[in-house]
Design a protein around this motif. Structure first.
Motif, PDB file in Angstrom:
ATOM      1  N   THR A 155       0.832  -1.195   0.000  1.00 50.60           N
ATOM      2  CA  THR A 155       0.000   0.000   0.000  1.00 50.60           C
ATOM      3  C   THR A 155       0.867   1.245   0.000  1.00 50.60           C
ATOM      4  OG1 THR A 155      -1.578  -1.242   1.386  1.00 50.60           O
ATOM      5  CG2 THR A 155      -1.952   1.130   1.142  1.00 50.60           C
TER       6      THR A 155
ATOM      7  N   HIS B 181       0.881   5.839  -8.164  1.00 49.29           N
ATOM      8  CA  HIS B 181       0.943   6.603  -6.917  1.00 49.29           C
ATOM      9  C   HIS B 181       1.472   8.013  -7.128  1.00 49.29           C
ATOM     10  CE1 HIS B 181       1.969   7.882  -2.901  1.00 49.29           C
ATOM     11  NE2 HIS B 181       3.262   7.755  -3.126  1.00 49.29           N
TER      12      HIS B 181
ATOM     13  N   VAL C 238      -2.684   3.957  -3.430  1.00 49.25           N
ATOM     14  CA  VAL C 238      -2.685   2.749  -4.259  1.00 49.25           C
ATOM     15  C   VAL C 238      -2.588   1.534  -3.342  1.00 49.25           C
ATOM     16  CG1 VAL C 238      -1.548   1.450  -6.102  1.00 49.25           C
ATOM     17  CG2 VAL C 238      -1.537   3.956  -6.158  1.00 49.25           C
TER      18      VAL C 238
ATOM     19  N   GLY D 151     -12.517   2.766  -9.143  1.00 46.15           N
ATOM     20  CA  GLY D 151     -11.157   2.851  -8.643  1.00 46.15           C
ATOM     21  C   GLY D 151     -10.321   1.605  -8.843  1.00 46.15           C
TER      22      GLY D 151
ATOM     23  N   TRP E 223      -6.911   2.306  -6.799  1.00 48.21           N
ATOM     24  CA  TRP E 223      -6.399   3.630  -6.453  1.00 48.21           C
ATOM     25  C   TRP E 223      -7.515   4.431  -5.791  1.00 48.21           C
ATOM     26  CZ3 TRP E 223      -8.983   7.801  -8.449  1.00 48.21           C
ATOM     27  CH2 TRP E 223      -9.785   7.562  -9.569  1.00 48.21           C
TER      28      TRP E 223
ATOM     29  N   ALA F 295      -8.126   3.757  -1.300  1.00 45.48           N
ATOM     30  CA  ALA F 295      -7.537   2.717  -2.149  1.00 45.48           C
ATOM     31  C   ALA F 295      -7.659   1.347  -1.488  1.00 45.48           C
ATOM     32  CB  ALA F 295      -6.076   3.046  -2.438  1.00 45.48           C
TER      33      ALA F 295
END
Length: 412
Positions: A230, A294, A325, A351, A386, A393
């Motif tokens: 992450t 990102h 992300v 997303g 995302w 995210a």
């Protein structure tokens, strides 16, 4: 003159490099030990050579170079830094020394280099025979982590609680490594992280730090199963600066003065410690999809241009955006697949950057058998999402994973 790039490795993990090079108009030659490697069909020329056969790769590269000069050599997600460095040295191409490539690949010698340079890292011992490992484990204190000296993607890495488990672990290592030596490390608790960047004009630029997700770490003991990562990291600015500092110490300890650097760190009550530092680009989407999504930095594109000798301005390593992300994996229960549901529904959710079956499971269908996972490379499917921030995210990724149902029945 059209740049000619040699990519070491032509499996699914190297396809992004092969395809990007072709998109950039480069001529591409590839090598792989597998005569059916998927990347062969997408390259201009190929050779059937193990990615770990440095001498064979050099001989092949020299033959190709005589016919059509090679301007650069690189790899992606392959533990073949030694072959890359040997070709670069033989042909006078941009790269690192063979000595640095060895240190960045051989886990025991790398830890020795860290210790000599006082890089914060786990306590360790080396071993060859079973009895050596028992002595090392007793000295470090149970439990310990054992690792082959030359593997990647967590293959052969195990948490060992006692003498009986160590015997089984060493036997398994013999099946994934050609080398008798293996690494015995202290077991540490803490948050784990990935860090990746490049050494450009002698300066180390770190593109991103991620939080590795180990919610499923002990799903199938004694193996460690990562469940994605992450961005941005939850660590404070002060801890992030300390992580970059110790990672840079590790790079210098290995003598890496050019090109890609990829590390794994753990933050403990002793501060950040370096678990791994490699002289290559990462796999698992990190360098060419996760980080660009990102913050806009595409390390694969940058390193490829560096490899063929193009000038790369430092501003290509500056973030142009900040976005959350999250990458998560799908880990079905072992057994015979009976049904697969929800994949298209997951893809359609807001997303979602992608939902993909991993290469070894392309064409997964009812009737296929899923074995218990022993490394992160054995996950079945990946989901990347995302959001405007990290939390969004993560919610999106985990919702998509929950939507996907791969049903199995056990085997008696």
């Amino acid at each position: 003159m059209t740049p000619h790039l040699l990519v070491i490795g032509a499996g699914p993990n190297q396809l992004p490099a092969i395809r990007l090079a072709r998109q950039k108009g480069y001529r591409v030659t590839v090598t792989d030990f597998d005569p059916e490697a998927v990347g062969f069909a997408e390259a201009d020329h190929h050779g059937v050579i193990s990615t770990r056969d440095a001498d064979g790769t050099v001989a092949f590269a020299q033959r190709v170079h005589e016919q059509r000069p090679i301007h650069g050599v690189m790899t992606l997600a392959s533990e073949s830094a030694l072959a890359v460095a040997a070709v670069a040295e033989a042909l006078g191409l941009p790269g690192i020394s063979v000595e640095s490539a060895w240190l960045a690949t051989h886990k025991v010698d790398r830890q020795r280099a860290f210790r000599e340079a006082e890089v914060p890292a786990p306590h360790f011992r080396s071993a060859s025979a079973l009895e050596d490992g028992l002595t090392a484990a007793r000295a470090l204190g149970w439990p310990v982590v054992v690792k082959p000296v030359d593997s990647a993607g967590s293959r052969g890495v195990q948490l060992v609680q006692d003498e009986h488990q160590l015997e089984a672990a060493v036997a398994e290592i013999r099946g994934v490594s050609d080398r008798a030596e293996y690494l015995v490390e202290e077991y540490l608790e803490g948050s784990e992280h990935s860090i990746e960047g490049v050494v450009l004009d002698g300066q180390i630029y770190w593109a991103a730090i991620s939080d590795r997700n180990y919610d499923n770490k002990h799903r199938h003991p004694p193996y460690f199963l990562e469940d994605g990562d992450t961005l941005p990291s939850l660590v404070s600015d002060a801890v992030a600066a300390s992580m970059q500092q110790v990672a840079s110490q590790a790079v210098r300890a290995l003598g890496i003065q050019w090109g890609p650097v990829k590390g794994d760190l753990i933050v403990t009550d002793r501060g950040p410690l370096v678990l791994e530092m490699a002289a290559r680009l990462s796999g698992d989407y990190f360098c060419y999809e996760t980080i660009p999504l990102h913050n806009g930095i595409n390390l694969l594109d940058i390193v490829m241009d560096m490899a063929v000798g193009q000038t790369v301005p430092a501003d290509r390593l500056r973030a142009t955006s900040t976005r959350g992300v999250a990458l998560r994996y799908v880990w079905p229960e072992p057994g015979i697949v009976t049904a697969i549901h929800g994949v298209e529904d997951a893809r359609a959710q807001e997303g979602i950057h992608f939902v993909r079956l991993e290469p070894r499971w392309q064409g997964l269908a009812p009737g296929d058998r899923l074995q218990p996972a022993t490394s992160m490379g054995e996950r079945v499917m990946s989901v990347m999402a995302w959001g405007k921030d990290r939390e969004e995210a993560v919610r999106r990724a985990e919702r998509a994973v929950a939507t996907i149902r791969i049903e199995t029945r056990g085997v008696s």
